[in-house]
Every structure is written in structure tokens, then in C-alpha cells.
Design a protein around this motif. Structure first.
Motif, PDB file in Angstrom:
ATOM      1  N   MET A 126       0.928  -1.153  -0.057  1.00 29.27           N
ATOM      2  CA  MET A 126       0.178   0.017   0.066  1.00 29.27           C
ATOM      3  C   MET A 126       0.861   1.416  -0.062  1.00 29.27           C
ATOM      4  N   THR A 127       0.529   2.252  -0.792  1.00 27.14           N
ATOM      5  CA  THR A 127       1.308   3.466  -0.912  1.00 27.14           C
ATOM      6  C   THR A 127       0.787   4.258   0.340  1.00 27.14           C
ATOM      7  N   ALA A 128       1.954   5.011   0.913  1.00 25.96           N
ATOM      8  CA  ALA A 128       1.851   5.872   1.901  1.00 25.96           C
ATOM      9  C   ALA A 128       1.238   7.129   1.551  1.00 25.96           C
ATOM     10  N   PRO A 129       0.332   7.678   2.185  1.00 27.55           N
ATOM     11  CA  PRO A 129      -0.425   8.840   1.862  1.00 27.55           C
ATOM     12  C   PRO A 129       0.832  10.075   1.605  1.00 27.55           C
ATOM     13  N   HIS A 130       0.414  11.126   1.194  1.00 27.05           N
ATOM     14  CA  HIS A 130       1.281  12.148   1.238  1.00 27.05           C
ATOM     15  C   HIS A 130       0.950  13.080   2.426  1.00 27.05           C
ATOM     16  N   LEU A 131       1.965  13.426   3.156  1.00 29.88           N
ATOM     17  CA  LEU A 131       1.779  14.311   4.217  1.00 29.88           C
ATOM     18  C   LEU A 131       1.295  15.765   3.963  1.00 29.88           C
ATOM     19  N   ARG A 132      -0.017  16.046   4.307  1.00 30.21           N
ATOM     20  CA  ARG A 132      -0.467  17.740   4.050  1.00 30.21           C
ATOM     21  C   ARG A 132       0.060  18.632   4.923  1.00 30.21           C
ATOM     22  N   THR A 133       0.786  19.684   4.469  1.00 29.70           N
ATOM     23  CA  THR A 133       1.323  20.567   5.513  1.00 29.70           C
ATOM     24  C   THR A 133       0.462  21.840   5.278  1.00 29.70           C
ATOM     25  N   THR A 134      -0.413  21.861   4.692  1.00 26.46           N
ATOM     26  CA  THR A 134      -1.338  23.169   4.694  1.00 26.46           C
ATOM     27  C   THR A 134      -2.587  22.801   5.402  1.00 26.46           C
ATOM     28  N   ARG A 135      -2.882  23.961   6.048  1.00 30.87           N
ATOM     29  CA  ARG A 135      -4.506  23.803   6.933  1.00 30.87           C
ATOM     30  C   ARG A 135      -5.572  24.377   5.866  1.00 30.87           C
ATOM     31  N   THR A 136      -6.586  23.684   5.783  1.00 32.86           N
ATOM     32  CA  THR A 136      -7.753  24.066   5.120  1.00 32.86           C
ATOM     33  C   THR A 136      -8.541  24.992   5.966  1.00 32.86           C
ATOM     34  N   CYS A 137      -8.792  24.744   7.109  1.00 31.50           N
ATOM     35  CA  CYS A 137      -9.404  25.782   8.106  1.00 31.50           C
ATOM     36  C   CYS A 137      -8.641  26.441   8.858  1.00 31.50           C
ATOM     37  N   PRO A 138      -8.406  27.726   8.919  1.00 30.58           N
ATOM     38  CA  PRO A 138      -7.287  28.279   9.656  1.00 30.58           C
ATOM     39  C   PRO A 138      -7.162  28.122  11.209  1.00 30.58           C
ATOM     40  N   PHE A 139      -8.401  27.595  11.666  1.00 30.74           N
ATOM     41  CA  PHE A 139      -8.388  27.048  13.179  1.00 30.74           C
ATOM     42  C   PHE A 139      -8.142  25.558  13.646  1.00 30.74           C
ATOM     43  N   ALA A 140      -7.654  24.927  12.550  1.00 29.73           N
ATOM     44  CA  ALA A 140      -7.587  23.272  12.715  1.00 29.73           C
ATOM     45  C   ALA A 140      -6.580  22.639  11.656  1.00 29.73           C
ATOM     46  N   PRO A 141      -6.225  21.509  12.174  1.00 30.28           N
ATOM     47  CA  PRO A 141      -5.154  20.811  11.227  1.00 30.28           C
ATOM     48  C   PRO A 141      -5.862  20.181  10.371  1.00 30.28           C
ATOM     49  N   PRO A 142      -5.149  19.831   9.089  1.00 29.88           N
ATOM     50  CA  PRO A 142      -5.814  19.028   8.375  1.00 29.88           C
ATOM     51  C   PRO A 142      -6.608  17.689   8.682  1.00 29.88           C
ATOM     52  N   GLU A 143      -7.816  17.603   8.099  1.00 34.59           N
ATOM     53  CA  GLU A 143      -8.383  16.199   8.673  1.00 34.59           C
ATOM     54  C   GLU A 143      -7.639  15.076   8.687  1.00 34.59           C
ATOM     55  N   GLU A 144      -6.969  14.722   7.662  1.00 37.26           N
ATOM     56  CA  GLU A 144      -6.190  13.773   7.516  1.00 37.26           C
ATOM     57  C   GLU A 144      -5.400  13.374   8.779  1.00 37.26           C
ATOM     58  N   HIS A 145      -4.800  14.534   9.554  1.00 34.56           N
ATOM     59  CA  HIS A 145      -3.790  14.373  10.498  1.00 34.56           C
ATOM     60  C   HIS A 145      -4.640  13.898  11.659  1.00 34.56           C
ATOM     61  N   GLU A 146      -5.993  14.391  11.882  1.00 34.78           N
ATOM     62  CA  GLU A 146      -6.751  13.774  12.982  1.00 34.78           C
ATOM     63  C   GLU A 146      -7.074  12.268  12.607  1.00 34.78           C
ATOM     64  N   ARG A 147      -7.331  11.913  11.287  1.00 35.99           N
ATOM     65  CA  ARG A 147      -7.605  10.489  10.993  1.00 35.99           C
ATOM     66  C   ARG A 147      -6.347   9.671  11.238  1.00 35.99           C
ATOM     67  N   PRO A 201       0.919   3.863  14.686  1.00 35.42           N
ATOM     68  CA  PRO A 201       1.320   4.869  13.725  1.00 35.42           C
ATOM     69  C   PRO A 201       1.572   4.291  12.517  1.00 35.42           C
ATOM     70  N   THR A 202       1.303   5.058  11.438  1.00 36.28           N
ATOM     71  CA  THR A 202       1.477   4.665   9.979  1.00 36.28           C
ATOM     72  C   THR A 202       2.573   5.745   9.210  1.00 36.28           C
ATOM     73  N   LYS A 203       2.700   5.048   8.050  1.00 32.91           N
ATOM     74  CA  LYS A 203       3.682   5.824   7.112  1.00 32.91           C
ATOM     75  C   LYS A 203       3.003   6.840   6.463  1.00 32.91           C
ATOM     76  N   VAL A 204       3.837   7.959   6.183  1.00 30.85           N
ATOM     77  CA  VAL A 204       3.180   9.045   5.307  1.00 30.85           C
ATOM     78  C   VAL A 204       4.573   9.335   4.064  1.00 30.85           C
ATOM     79  N   THR A 205       3.950  10.012   3.073  1.00 30.84           N
ATOM     80  CA  THR A 205       5.213  10.361   2.120  1.00 30.84           C
ATOM     81  C   THR A 205       5.371  11.790   2.317  1.00 30.84           C
ATOM     82  N   MET A 206       6.711  12.378   2.631  1.00 30.06           N
ATOM     83  CA  MET A 206       7.216  13.419   2.637  1.00 30.06           C
ATOM     84  C   MET A 206       7.072  14.306   1.311  1.00 30.06           C
ATOM     85  N   PRO A 207       7.287  15.571   1.647  1.00 31.49           N
ATOM     86  CA  PRO A 207       7.169  16.218  -0.011  1.00 31.49           C
ATOM     87  C   PRO A 207       8.418  15.883  -0.750  1.00 31.49           C
TER      88      PRO A 207
END
Lengths: 398, 66
Positions: A1-22, A29-35
Motif C-alpha cells: 500500500m502506498t503511504a499517503p502524502h503528508l499535508r502541510t497546509t491547513r484548510t481551516c485556519p483554526f484546525a489541522p488538516p482532517e487527515e492528520h486527525e484520521r 503509527p502509519t507511514k506518510v510520504t514527505m514532500p
């Protein structure tokens, strides 16, 4: 399985990206793909992050292969990086402990508290100037940036006449839009400046951090490196927290009222704002020096670990209803300043500056408000340190 | 009786214990290393603060003996 890309941008200014909470809410812990295409383990649970940051088998040395980076290149591949002295933030034990102990006395709670009158004066002067100037104003240039900048300059013993150079160079260095060559030139100019300042302080010591360090150390290069770190770390971070804190408090009038009616609540509000934004959330990334079992997975030597700090600071196991801003929650166990041996050296200075700014600003300018909706402001959601580029505010003339 | 123990060799001088309970903790001026002013919390509230100091201490230099 390919590791999802790490998101570093916030979609809501007051919250982390939803994927981070997932990612945080998964069992292990699971692997992510860095930029840059490399993979790293993503840690989102607060207990995992704390365990990792307390474990000397994880290294802070960003030059080691596998260290997770947010840039497209790998820092260890950029030529010239090794020429400089290893900065404190990249040292591992036992070197780190010795270097930190040499300077930590400058940042004790007592020493920081002694700076209060001077910081209060700086804050009052800048609010005076803002109120006497154009209305609306940009709070970033009027208050958020100059206050921590002046405080760190005074701590380091930068003469007043050099402030302009110091502020312009550091602004270029911290800019995301300035070309790489300009940023490199600004860094070089600051290194040269600091080396010159240290040479002068050696001849004529003053009542400042660099002079006191010189009294016990001859290692000028190490002092230049320390001065550089304090300048960078003490600057943009606090400035961003001032701006974000003002926005969040204006956006939550009931919470703002809690501190304006009772300033003894401000220190707790500052902790909550630090938790809520966790502006330097990836600064606590590490690379494993040996195989380590953590959170049910085996992290192998040479593998990187990236902390989802904002998601961890909303971990329901540690912060119930963590998505909500609640200035009375008692949030001091957050990891916005990191955890473990590298926890932010200047954290108590940052706390003091934030407390003084929020108390003073809302007391002196009770009609302060935004001129644009909070969710449409230019947030630094493409930067390694979250913040605001601009904060347009207005107030009622007296 | 609860007793606060500090491992000064682990302490990194972050001062978080002092912020948590200035009656129980101090830092030395030279290197910011923890000084336990009052090892035995006198009441339940002080025990709670000591527990919080242990939780918050970034270098895990503090512990409680029951």
C-alpha cells in the motif's frame, strides 16, 4: 500500500488538516510520504509523541539521512550546510545537554519575570504609535513583529542603532517569497554581524546574554550559532502567536471577556492558544538512530518520524473536545513547545510576551476589531511555522 | 505521605515545575536546574500540583514517591 502524502497546509485556519486527525485516530503509527518523496512515520497521539521525544534513540540531527523534511530537497544534500557549527537544536546527547546547560540559566522563570517592566514598556510604546498612526492598521507590522524583535535584540545586546539592519535581515531570512540567494545572503550578513558584535562585546562587555556567555566561553563560533538560533526562534514564532491569538480571541468574544474581566486568567488563555494553534508542529520531527518499538510498530534505524503536533494537541485522550478553544481548560500539558530535552529554550519568554501583549492590547484598545472576516485573512498555511502575513485591524477613535 | 523526587542530572532547566507550583519548586540561577523547596506536599491541592508538575516536566526529571 502506498503511504499517503503528508499535508502541510491547513484548510481551516483554526484546525489541522482532517487527515492528520484520521492518522492520529488509527491504532498504530502509519507511514506518510514527505514532500521529497521519502517516507516517514507519522505520530499523532500525544502519548506517542511524548514517548518519542523522551527517547534518546531518536536523533535531532537534521543532517542525518532519513530525517523528515518539509522541503522538496533533502537538507543533507544541500552543499555548504556542514560548514557551519552544529546548532543547539540539532545536537544529540551528551553534546546537547552540555551546550544547553551553558545557556539555560539565561531563561529561568525568575530571569524572564525580571524582563516584565521592559517588555511592558515596549508593548505600550508600540500601541501608542499604532493609535497615533493610520487607522486601520496592520497589527503584524505595528505590534506582532516589532515586540519580540526588540525583546530578543535587547536580550542579545544588539545596539539600538543596528535594529533596522537586524530586523530587515531577519525578515528576509524568514521570508518564504524571497529567493534562496537573498535568504542565503541575509543569513551570511547576520552571521558576520553577530561575529562582529561578539568581538566588540569581548572588548567591552555589556549587560546582555552574549557578554555573559563570553565570560565563560572562548568559543566565538558557538556563540554566533547560539545568537543566530535565538534570533530566529525568538522572533517569528512569538510574532505569529500574537497575531493568531488576537484573531482567535476576537473571534471568541466570550473567551476574550473572560481575560479582560480577570487578567489572572490570561496565563491559562495563553497556554490554550499555544495548544490550539501549535504553530511549529513539525519542528519536533526526528530520525531513529536504532530500531525502536513505538506504539505497536517497529521503527527501524534510519527511518524518520514526523510529529502531527496540532493533531496531538487535540488528542481526545489528553484534551477532551480539543477542537474547541477553551481558555479555562488547563492546557499546560500541550506540546506546542515540544517535549523532552529539546523543549523550547525561550518558552517562558514567549509566555511572558504573549501575556503582556494580550492584557495590554485589549485593555488599552477595547474597541479593537478586524476589518476583514477572520477566515479570509492571509494565513501562513504554506510555511513550517504557522501564522499570519497581515492582520488588518481598526478601532474607535477616542 | 507523598514525596517529590527530582533527578537533577536529567533536568533541562525548562522551569515548568516553577510555573506549576512556585511554593514547591525553584531553579538555580546558574543553569536553571530544579531545586525542590518543599519535598512533601502539605495538602491535597499541593499533591495535585505536584502530579501536574511531574506530567509537564519535559525531561521527566520529577517523580512522586508514595
Amino acid at each position: 500500500m502506498t503511504a499517503p502524502h503528508l499535508r502541510t497546509t491547513r484548510t481551516c485556519p483554526f484546525a489541522p488538516p482532517e487527515e492528520h486527525e484520521r492518522l492520529r485516530d488509527q491504532e498504530t503509527p502509519t507511514k506518510v510520504t514527505m514532500p521529497n518523496g521519502e517516507q516517514a512515520w507519522a505520530l499523532g497521539r500525544l502519548d506517542h509523541v511524548r514517548a518519542m521525544l523522551s527517547d534518546p534513540r531518536f536523533s535531532s540531527n537534521r543532517w542525518l539521512r532519513g530525517f523528515p523534511t518539509l522541503t522538496k530537497d533533502r537538507p543533507q544534500d544541500v552543499p555548504g550546510r556542514h560548514a557551519r557549527r552544529t546548532p543547539l537544536v540539532m545536537m544529540d546527547p551528551p553534546e546537547h545537554g552540555e551546550a544547553r546547560r551553558a545557556v539555560v540559566g539565561e531563561f529561568t522563570v525568575r530571569r524572564m519575570e525580571a524582563l516584565r517592566p521592559r517588555i511592558q514598556r515596549i508593548v505600550d510604546d508600540h500601541i501608542d504609535a499604532m493609535l497615533a498612526g493610520p487607522n486601520p492598521a496592520d497589527l503584524v507590522t505595528a505590534l506582532s513583529l516589532p515586540v519580540p524583535s526588540l525583546v530578543i535584540c535587547e536580550l542579545l545586546g544588539v545596539p539600538y542603532g543596528d535594529h533596522d539592519f537586524f530586523q530587515t535581515s531577519s525578515a528576509t531570512l524568514l521570508s518564504l517569497t524571497a529567493p534562496a540567494e537573498e535568504r542565503a545572503a541575509a543569513a551570511e550578513a547576520l552571521h558576520v554581524y553577530l561575529a562582529g558584535l561578539i568581538a566588540r562585546r569581548r572588548e567591552q562587555p555589556g549587560d546582555d546574554l552574549l557578554s555573559r556567555q563570553l565570560a565563560t566561553s572562548d568559543d566565538v563560533e558557538a556563540l554566533v550559532s547560539l545568537g543566530f538560533l535565538l534570533l530566529l526562534a525568538g522572533h517569528e514564532t512569538t510574532a505569529n502567536m500574537i497575531s493568531l491569538g488576537v484573531v482567535a480571541l476576537l473571534d471568541h468574544p466570550d473567551q476574550l471577556k473572560a481575560i479582560t474581566t480577570d487578567p489572572s486568567r490570561t496565563p491559562a488563555a495563553v497556554e490554550e492558544l499555544l495548544r490550539y494553534f501549535t504553530i511549529a508542529e513539525f519542528a519536533t520531527s526526528r530520525v531513529a538512530r536504532e530500531d525502536v518499538e513505538l506504539g505497536g510498530v517497529l521503527i527501524r534505524a534510519g527511518e524518520g518520524v514526523v510529529t502531527l503536533g496540532n493533531a496531538a494537541n487535540r488528542d481526545p485522550a489528553a484534551f477532551p473536545h480539543g477542537a474547541e478553544l477553551d481558555v479555562e481548560r488547563g492546557a499546560r500539558h500541550h506540546i506546542a513547545f515540544g517535549f523532552g530535552a529539546h523543549q523550547c529554550l525561550g518558552q517562558n519568554l514567549a509566555r511572558l510576551e504573549l501575556q503582556i501583549v494580550f492584557d495590554t492590547l485589549f485593555r488599552r484598545v477595547p474597541s479593537l476589531r478586524l476589518t476583514e472576516p477572520a477566515d479570509g485573512l492571509p494565513y501562513k498555511d504554506d510555511a513550517t511555522v504557522y501564522g499570519l502575513y497581515r492582520l488588518p485591524v481598526t478601532w474607535d477613535a477616542p | 505521605m507523598t514525596k517529590i523526587h527530582a533527578d537533577t542530572s536529567r533536568c533541562i532547566g525548562a522551569g515548568q515545575c516553577v510555573l506549576t507550583d512556585p511554593d514547591a519548586f525553584d531553579q538555580d540561577d546558574a543553569a536553571g536546574i530544579v531545586i525542590v523547596l518543599r519535598p512533601e506536599p502539605p495538602d491535597d491541592a499541593a499533591v495535585t500540583r505536584a502530579r501536574q508538575a511531574v506530567l509537564i516536566c519535559p525531561s521527566q526529571a520529577l517523580s512522586l514517591e508514595q
